[in-house]
Motif scaffolding. Structure first.
Motif, PDB file in Angstrom:
ATOM      1  N   ALA A 450      35.215  39.933  28.626  1.00  0.00           N
ATOM      2  CA  ALA A 450      36.664  40.349  27.245  1.00  0.00           C
ATOM      3  C   ALA A 450      37.748  41.244  27.705  1.00  0.00           C
ATOM      4  CB  ALA A 450      35.801  40.984  26.147  1.00  0.00           C
ATOM      5  N   ALA A 451      37.277  42.516  28.079  1.00  0.00           N
ATOM      6  CA  ALA A 451      37.763  43.674  28.597  1.00  0.00           C
ATOM      7  C   ALA A 451      38.882  42.930  30.092  1.00  0.00           C
ATOM      8  CB  ALA A 451      37.559  44.586  29.367  1.00  0.00           C
ATOM      9  N   GLN A 452      38.185  42.438  30.254  1.00  0.00           N
ATOM     10  CA  GLN A 452      38.568  41.380  32.097  1.00  0.00           C
ATOM     11  C   GLN A 452      39.720  40.850  31.718  1.00  0.00           C
ATOM     12  OE1 GLN A 452      35.826  42.575  35.766  1.00  0.00           O
ATOM     13  NE2 GLN A 452      34.769  42.392  33.926  1.00  0.00           N
ATOM     14  N   ASP A 453      39.059  40.089  30.196  1.00  0.00           N
ATOM     15  CA  ASP A 453      39.939  38.965  30.301  1.00  0.00           C
ATOM     16  C   ASP A 453      41.725  39.531  29.877  1.00  0.00           C
ATOM     17  OD1 ASP A 453      38.441  36.476  30.427  1.00  0.00           O
ATOM     18  OD2 ASP A 453      37.958  36.726  28.244  1.00  0.00           O
ATOM     19  N   ARG A 454      41.675  40.359  29.283  1.00  0.00           N
ATOM     20  CA  ARG A 454      42.463  41.311  28.500  1.00  0.00           C
ATOM     21  C   ARG A 454      43.976  41.865  30.295  1.00  0.00           C
ATOM     22  NH1 ARG A 454      43.164  41.587  23.888  1.00  0.00           N
ATOM     23  NH2 ARG A 454      44.683  43.116  23.910  1.00  0.00           N
ATOM     24  N   LEU A 455      43.347  41.941  31.654  1.00  0.00           N
ATOM     25  CA  LEU A 455      43.738  42.965  32.051  1.00  0.00           C
ATOM     26  C   LEU A 455      44.533  41.759  32.921  1.00  0.00           C
ATOM     27  CD1 LEU A 455      41.184  45.339  34.359  1.00  0.00           C
ATOM     28  CD2 LEU A 455      42.696  46.176  31.759  1.00  0.00           C
ATOM     29  N   MET A 456      43.852  40.518  32.546  1.00  0.00           N
ATOM     30  CA  MET A 456      44.155  39.204  33.260  1.00  0.00           C
ATOM     31  C   MET A 456      45.432  38.790  33.307  1.00  0.00           C
ATOM     32  SD  MET A 456      42.623  39.545  35.988  1.00  0.00           S
ATOM     33  CE  MET A 456      43.206  37.982  36.838  1.00  0.00           C
ATOM     34  N   GLN A 457      45.227  38.635  31.562  1.00  0.00           N
ATOM     35  CA  GLN A 457      46.552  38.174  29.968  1.00  0.00           C
ATOM     36  C   GLN A 457      47.376  38.811  30.965  1.00  0.00           C
ATOM     37  OE1 GLN A 457      44.079  38.135  26.701  1.00  0.00           O
ATOM     38  NE2 GLN A 457      42.868  37.209  27.064  1.00  0.00           N
ATOM     39  N   ASN A 458      47.424  39.918  31.047  1.00  0.00           N
ATOM     40  CA  ASN A 458      48.311  41.032  30.475  1.00  0.00           C
ATOM     41  C   ASN A 458      48.942  42.057  31.885  1.00  0.00           C
ATOM     42  OD1 ASN A 458      48.956  42.068  27.585  1.00  0.00           O
ATOM     43  ND2 ASN A 458      47.213  42.286  28.072  1.00  0.00           N
ATOM     44  N   ALA A 459      48.407  40.780  33.311  1.00  0.00           N
ATOM     45  CA  ALA A 459      49.022  41.060  34.274  1.00  0.00           C
ATOM     46  C   ALA A 459      49.187  43.115  35.177  1.00  0.00           C
ATOM     47  CB  ALA A 459      50.441  40.045  35.018  1.00  0.00           C
ATOM     48  N   VAL A 460      48.265  43.347  34.939  1.00  0.00           N
ATOM     49  CA  VAL A 460      48.024  44.221  34.790  1.00  0.00           C
ATOM     50  C   VAL A 460      48.474  45.410  36.741  1.00  0.00           C
ATOM     51  CG1 VAL A 460      47.233  44.947  32.639  1.00  0.00           C
ATOM     52  CG2 VAL A 460      45.868  45.331  34.427  1.00  0.00           C
ATOM     53  N   ALA A 461      48.018  43.659  37.276  1.00  0.00           N
ATOM     54  CA  ALA A 461      47.612  44.999  39.050  1.00  0.00           C
ATOM     55  C   ALA A 461      47.450  43.268  39.171  1.00  0.00           C
ATOM     56  CB  ALA A 461      46.115  45.911  38.730  1.00  0.00           C
ATOM     57  N   ILE A 462      47.532  43.360  40.642  1.00  0.00           N
ATOM     58  CA  ILE A 462      47.549  42.379  41.784  1.00  0.00           C
ATOM     59  C   ILE A 462      46.133  42.521  42.725  1.00  0.00           C
ATOM     60  CG2 ILE A 462      48.111  41.594  43.799  1.00  0.00           C
ATOM     61  CD1 ILE A 462      51.347  41.972  43.116  1.00  0.00           C
ATOM     62  N   PHE A 463      45.445  42.347  42.895  1.00  0.00           N
ATOM     63  CA  PHE A 463      44.074  42.768  43.302  1.00  0.00           C
ATOM     64  C   PHE A 463      43.576  41.152  44.267  1.00  0.00           C
ATOM     65  CE2 PHE A 463      43.296  42.620  38.437  1.00  0.00           C
ATOM     66  CZ  PHE A 463      42.897  43.863  38.580  1.00  0.00           C
ATOM     67  N   TYR A 464      44.126  42.101  44.726  1.00  0.00           N
ATOM     68  CA  TYR A 464      43.719  41.373  46.202  1.00  0.00           C
ATOM     69  C   TYR A 464      43.319  40.686  47.281  1.00  0.00           C
ATOM     70  CZ  TYR A 464      45.803  45.404  48.765  1.00  0.00           C
ATOM     71  OH  TYR A 464      45.932  46.887  49.754  1.00  0.00           O
ATOM     72  N   ALA A 465      42.024  41.916  47.524  1.00  0.00           N
ATOM     73  CA  ALA A 465      41.054  42.400  48.709  1.00  0.00           C
ATOM     74  C   ALA A 465      39.778  42.415  48.094  1.00  0.00           C
ATOM     75  CB  ALA A 465      41.219  42.256  50.104  1.00  0.00           C
ATOM     76  N   GLU A 466      38.994  42.118  48.664  1.00  0.00           N
ATOM     77  CA  GLU A 466      37.600  43.013  49.098  1.00  0.00           C
ATOM     78  C   GLU A 466      37.142  43.411  50.081  1.00  0.00           C
ATOM     79  OE1 GLU A 466      34.241  41.018  46.335  1.00  0.00           O
ATOM     80  OE2 GLU A 466      35.214  40.740  44.579  1.00  0.00           O
ATOM     81  N   PRO A 467      37.340  44.230  50.435  1.00  0.00           N
ATOM     82  CA  PRO A 467      37.320  44.749  51.794  1.00  0.00           C
ATOM     83  C   PRO A 467      36.030  44.670  52.647  1.00  0.00           C
ATOM     84  CG  PRO A 467      38.271  46.540  50.871  1.00  0.00           C
ATOM     85  CD  PRO A 467      38.363  45.516  50.178  1.00  0.00           C
ATOM     86  N   ASP A 468      35.218  43.814  54.034  1.00  0.00           N
ATOM     87  CA  ASP A 468      33.984  44.767  54.228  1.00  0.00           C
ATOM     88  C   ASP A 468      34.499  45.629  54.678  1.00  0.00           C
ATOM     89  OD1 ASP A 468      32.455  42.465  53.386  1.00  0.00           O
ATOM     90  OD2 ASP A 468      33.383  41.353  55.350  1.00  0.00           O
ATOM     91  N   ARG A 469      33.635  46.051  54.733  1.00  0.00           N
ATOM     92  CA  ARG A 469      33.487  47.321  56.120  1.00  0.00           C
ATOM     93  C   ARG A 469      33.073  47.648  57.353  1.00  0.00           C
ATOM     94  NH1 ARG A 469      28.860  49.462  52.615  1.00  0.00           N
ATOM     95  NH2 ARG A 469      29.269  51.069  50.519  1.00  0.00           N
TER      96      ARG A 469
END
Length: 498
Positions: A450-469
C-alpha cells in the motif's frame, strides 16, 4: 598504488593460491559497527552474523537456533560452541552481548536498527537473550549486512577509531592483515575457521584499489588480476577470451532517479509524470547496461518479498509533451537540473534522457559529482539539490522497510529522501509494516505494498534498473554462483576455488 608496488606486496608472504581481486572503491571506514557503505564488500569475508538469509529464508550461521516470544520483543539465541575469533578467544554469549551493545551505543551507520535494544542477558555461555522495547523481526535484522556482524570483545575494547583504521577481529574465514587506506588491503586465511577448509580454496587475497575501469579491464586481459568489477560495455569482449569469464549474478540493487517533490517545477505532479515518460527504459537496459540489468517491477527489488508488479510508465515523448502542457508550468520554465555520479552507466543514461527531453522542449542541466560524499552534500541541500537526483540502493537487511523508510519516509533534513517527499499516510503505512514484520509477515507485506502504491501514484522517482553484479574472473576459478547471494553485497571468497 602502482602495479609494481602491488607485486612487491604480493611477494612479501606466502603466495600459494593467492587471489588478486581489484577494488573499484577507495575504502576508508573498516569498522563493522559503523560502516554503511562499500567496505561491506570486504567486511563480509572477515566478520559473520548470527543468521544468514538465503533462498527466501533465515538460516543459522553463528547461531544454531533461535526462539521468539509471542510479542516479538524477546529473542533467545543459541550459539555454536566451536567458533573462535581471529585472536583465539572463543565466541560466547558475553561476546555477542558486548558486540551488539557496542553497535547500539555508538549510534552510527545501521545502529538505528538496534535503538530499541534494552539489554542482552547471558544465562549461560552459549545462550543470549535479546530484550527490545518494541516488536522486532530480529531474525531478519541480525541476518543483515550492516550492523549485524559479531565483533570480538578485544576489538570492542580497542574502540571505534581502532576499528575504523583497518584493524579487525572477527570470526570469518579471512583475517584482515594489512590495510592502506584508499589504496590496498590484504586478507589471510584464518586457519582455525570453524567451517573448515578444503583443497583449492584461496589462502591469501590481495585487494588493491584500481580506479580506472580501463586499467582493471587490461589487468584481467593480461592475467594480472583474478577478479575485477568491469564496465558492462566490456562484457562481450572479455567473455570471448579463453582466460576470462564474466559472471552476471542477481542483486537486490535498485537504480533510480528521485524526482524532487518540493523544488519547482518538479513540485508539480503532472510535470513529474511527464519526466517518467521521457525515460527510455528499454534503450537504457539494452544500450547502457548491455543486458546486465532488468526493468524494475516495483520500487523495491523484484526478488525481495513485499511488493506487487506495477506497470511502469512507457517511453512516450508525445505523452510526456501532453503532460508538460497539462501541468500548467509555463514553457519558459521547462528547465530542470539532474544531479548524478561518476558511474559510466549513470552518465550514459542521463545523457540519453537529456537528448530525448530536448526534442520536446525540456532543458536538462547535467550536474555531475565524482565523489559520492560530495554528491550527497549537494543533493541534500535545498539550495543545490537537483530536480532529479541519482541513487543506487541496496537494503541493509532482508526487508522492504529499509528501502521504503530510508529513501522516502518524511525527514526534516534529508539523509537519503532526496525526493524531499512528505506524505503522512505513506509514513503510517511503512511504520505499520515494521511493527507487523515480526509477527505477521503477510500483513506487513500488505502495508508495504500500500505504501508503494502511493509512491507510484505520486511519481516520486524513476525506477529504471535492477542491475546484476558484473564480475570478470579468471576462467580457472570456480564457485562464482555459490559466492554470490543477492541478500549480501559481498562476494564470498570462501566459496571460490582454483
Amino acid at each position: 598504488m602502482g602495479w609494481s608496488s602491488l607485486s612487491a606486496v604480493a611477494q612479501s608472504g606466502p603466495t600459494k593460491n593467492t587471489l588478486t581481486w581489484l577494488a573499484d572503491n577507495s575504502y576508508r571506514n573498516m569498522n563493522p559497527a559503523t560502516n554503511y557503505e562499500a567496505e561491506i564488500f570486504v567486511l563480509g569475508n572477515v566478520y559473520e552474523t548470527l543468521f544468514e538469509y538465503k533462498d527466501g529464508k533465515v538460516h543459522p550461521k553463528l547461531a544454531t537456533s533461535w526462539d521468539r516470544a509471542n510479542d516479538a520483543k524477546t529473542w533467545t539465541v543459541k550459539l555454536r560452541r566451536d567458533v573462535n575469533f581471529h585472536n583465539g578467544t572463543r565466541l560466547d554469549s558475553a561476546a555477542v552481548k558486548k558486540s551488539f551493545e557496542f553497535v547500539r551505543d555508538l549510534g552510527k551507520g545501521a545502529a538505528f536498527l538496534y535503538s530499541g535494544l534494552e539489554n542482552v542477558e547471558t544465562p549461560d555461555p552459549f545462550t543470549a537473550v535479546f530484550h527490545f522495547k518494541n516488536p522486532i523481526a530480529f531474525d531478519l535484522v541480525a541476518a543483515g549486512q550492516y550492523g549485524a556482524f559479531v565483533i570480538a570483545p578485544a576489538a570492542v575494547d580497542k574502540g571505534d577509531e581502532w576499528l575504523t583504521q583497518g584493524h579487525a577481529i572477527g570470526t570469518g574465514p579471512y583475517q584482515l592483515t594489512e590495510f592502506q587506506q584508499g589504496k590496498l588491503l590484504v586478507l589471510q586465511k584464518f586457519d582455525d575457521y570453524w567451517n573448515g577448509w578444503h583443497n583449492g580454496q584461496f589462502e591469501r587475497v590481495i585487494h588493491p584499489f584500481v580506479s580506472e575501469p580501463a586499467t582493471r579491464v587490461q589487468m584481467m586481459r593480461s592475467g594480472e588480476s583474478d577478479i575485477a568489477l568491469v564496465p558492462v560495455s566490456q562484457i562481450e569482449s572479455l567473455d570471448a577470451l579463453t582466460n576470462v569469464a564474466v559472471a552476471l549474478t542477481p542483486s537486490w540493487r535498485t537504480q533510480l532517479y528521485y524526482l524532487n517533490t518540493q523544488k519547482y517545477p518538479t513540485n508539480n505532479l503532472k510535470f513529474r509524470q511527464a519526466l517518467m515518460h521521457i525515460w527510455d527504459y528499454d534503450s537504457v537496459l539494452k544500450d547502457v547496461f548491455h543486458g546486465s540489468a532488468k526493468k524494475p517491477v516495483a520500487p523495491i527489488a523484484s526478488t525481495l518479498w513485499g511488493h506487487r508488479t506495477y506497470d511502469l510508465p512507457m517511453f512516450d515523448l508525445q505523452k510526456a509533451l501532453t503532460l508538460l502542457e497539462e501541468s500548467g508550468v509555463p514553457k519558459n520554465d521547462w528547465k530542470i537540473k539532474a544531479l548524478y555520479g561518476a558511474n559510466s552507466q549513470d552518465i550514459d543514461a542521463i545523457q540519453l534522457f537529456q537528448a530525448n527531453a530536448s526534442t520536446i522542449g525540456l532543458e536538462v542541466e547535467l550536474d555531475q559529482e565524482q565523489i559520492f560524499s560530495t554528491y550527497l552534500s549537494k543533493a541534500r541541500n535545498p539550495e543545490t539539490t537537483g530536480n532529479m537526483n541519482y541513487m543506487t540502493w541496496w537494503p541493509a537487511y532482508p526487508t522492504p522497510s529499509d528501502s521504503l523508510i530510508s529513501l522516502f519516509r518524511t525527514e526534516k533534513k534529508p539523509t537519503f529522501n532526496l525526493s524531499f517527499y512528505h506524505d503522512a499516510e505513506y509514513d503510517r503505512l511503512v511504520d505499520q509494516g515494521v511493527k507487523l514484520e515480526a509477527t505477521d509477515i503477510e500483513a506487513a507485506a500488505k502495508a508495504y505494498i500500500a505504501a508503494q502504491d502511493r509512491l507510484m501514484q505520486n511519481a516520486v522517482a524513476i525506477f529504471y534498473a535492477e542491475p546484476d553484479r558484473v564480475n570478470a574472473y579468471s576462467s580457472n576459478i570456480t564457485g562464482m554462483e555459490e559466492a554470490s547471494n543477492p541478500a549480501y553485497e559481498w562476494l564470498s571468497i570462501y566459496d571460490l576455488r582454483r
